[in-house]
Design an enzyme around this catalytic site. Structure first.
Site, PDB file in Angstrom:
ATOM      1  N   GLY A 216      55.625  48.278  26.357  1.00 13.82           N
ATOM      2  CA  GLY A 216      54.947  49.280  27.193  1.00 13.82           C
ATOM      3  C   GLY A 216      54.203  50.282  26.351  1.00 13.82           C
ATOM      4  N   ASN A 217      53.801  51.353  26.965  1.00 14.27           N
ATOM      5  CA  ASN A 217      53.101  52.402  26.215  1.00 14.27           C
ATOM      6  C   ASN A 217      53.491  53.766  26.757  1.00 14.27           C
ATOM      7  OD1 ASN A 217      51.071  53.243  28.321  1.00 14.27           O
ATOM      8  ND2 ASN A 217      50.625  51.042  28.169  1.00 14.27           N
TER       9      ASN A 217
END
Ligand code: CTP
Length: 430
Positions: A216-217
């Site tokens: 993810g980020n």
């Protein structure tokens, strides 16, 4: 949104301090306009420190800016809390004997008043008539709550809780939750996106490695949600494609949120997790949209496969490599395919700058490469950009030319982006 928070002189003025904080935390610019007696309950330094703006009841200060006219004219929403019997009376008779009443006469935006007084004063025929006059003119007068008043007495007249006032006032200003639209009243804020259908993607996609892990980020979704809310406030029909938004972003200024799904009234929300889901949701909505804004941080790569069962650690063996494959570029696809004629496609570019070029160099190159009509370039890293409520951006067009710059809260930036869209489409002049 630019909000004028009028405060008149009652003990409940202390609750307006909390209301001010709520409105500020949501990213609104708030100018507090107290009456002289309000300042006896809560002093100007408190209002000024919390709003970051001057707080005075005087019309003869700062006269070169003509504040008794300018504040009302420039407001998107006026909230008066508490509104005392005296303030209601002065407003009902159209007095302009201080900055607040002058502001009420010049405001053409929604006006919400939250009365607070003793029960006898609230029920007095004079107050009843004043409230009826104000309501007939389109002012939204919130019924006071019943309960403990200043002394030992109880009854109707208590100021509603700040959260409730914020919910009602912002609902009215965004065009939702309006039980009684003001007859002849002005719009909530410039309705220059009225009639437009817009799609905003927000947050960050997650690509599963297995059922419990993902790549993810750090995108919280704040900027995308601010864009969606601003578009809604400016009259657009909004579809928000929400990729894993921070719980906090949904709570901030989401007065009518149903836990985790509806970040603002009157908005269609499509929750997604992966890039594939985001792509499908954005493209479905984009088929009928006038504007698409890709504010989401979309993963460029995803694991080639994600087993249904959790990957176990095998003692003595190193980690199995994760093979990545490239995701489709949703923005570039939309920009090149043009699902609809005259659709404006807006992208974001979060850049750090490096040995090959500055933040803006990379942004310009990306604008040309992706083919978006507008690209909002912002610097990230070193505490900038992600998870904070301020932003600093440069908007470039498809050729990489700078068309706007903006800094401030994510809501300020959102409004600047929509301004650039309006300039491009001429939407506001239709
Ligand atoms: N974007 C997209 N689909 C992707 C990747 C990005 O639609 N697979 C969109 C983002 O929503 C954003 C814009 O493209 O509006 C720029 O995203 P960014 O990650 O900065 O661009 P990249 O093409 O991934 O460039 P970089 O090489 O800098 O990672």
């Amino acid at each position: 949104m630019r909000i004028v928070l009028g405060v008149s002189g009652g003990v409940a003025a202390y609750k307006a301090v909390l209301l001010l904080r709520l409105l500020r935390e949501e990213g609104h610019r708030v100018r507090v306009v107290p009456t002289a007696s309000a300042l006896r309950f809560v002093g100007a330094p408190t209002w000024e420190a919390l709003s970051g703006e001057p707080a005075t009841d005087q019309v003869f200060e700062d006269v070169e800016h003509v504040p008794h006219v300018a504040l009302g004219q420039g407001a998107d929403l006026v909230v008066v809390a508490p509104a005392t019997a005296d303030l209601l009376s002065r407003a009902a008779t159209g007095r302009a004997d201080d900055l607040l009443t002058s502001t009420l006469l010049t405001a053409r935006c929604p006006v919400v008043m939250a009365p607070a007084m003793h029960t006898e004063m609230w029920e007095h025929p004079a107050t009843v008539a004043n409230v009826a006059t104000l309501r007939a003119r389109g002012v939204h007068v919130i019924e006071p709550a019943s309960g403990r008043l200043t002394g030992a007495d109880t009854g109707p007249g208590r100021l509603p809780e700040p959260e409730d006032i914020a919910r009602v006032a912002l609902g009215i200003a965004t065009g939702a939750d309006v039980a009684d639209p003001p007859p002849g009243g002005g719009p909530a804020s410039a309705q220059d996106l009225a009639g437009l259908r817009v799609v905003v993607s927000a947050g960050g996609t997650r690509e599963p490695i297995d059922p419990v892990r993902f790549i993810g980020n750090r995108s919280s979704g704040r900027q995308g949600v601010a864009l969606a809310r601003a578009a809604r406030a400016r009259g657009a029909h909004v579809t928000l494609v929400a990729a894993n938004l921070d719980a906090q972003v949904l709570e901030d200024g989401a007065p009518t949120a149903h836990a985790g799904t509806v970040p603002a009234p009157g908005m269609e929300v499509v929750p997604v997790e992966t890039t594939a889901q985001l792509r499908e949701a954005v493209r479905a909505a984009a088929a009928t949209a006038d504007v698409v804004v890709m504010a989401a941080a979309v993963a460029d790569f995803r694991p080639a496969s994600a087993p249904d069962a959790k990957i176990k650690k095998v003692p003595g063996q190193g980690p199995a490599p994760i093979v990545l494959v490239e995701n489709p570029d949703v923005l570039a696809e939309l920009a090149h395919e043009r699902l609809r004629a005259d659709q404006v496609v807006v992208g974001f570019a979060a850049e750090t700058g490096d040995g090959h070029g500055s933040v803006l160099d990379h942004g310009r190159e990306k604008a040309r490469r992706k083919g978006a009509d507008l690209l909002v370039v912002n610097a990230v890293g070193d505490g900038r950009g992600f998870g904070v409520d301020v932003n600093d951006v440069t908007v470039v067009d498809g050729a990489g030319d700078v068309v706007a710059t903006a800094s401030g809260t994510k809501r300020d930036v959102a409004d600047a982006v929509w301004d650039a869209v309006v300039t491009r489409t001429g939407a506001g002049s239709r």
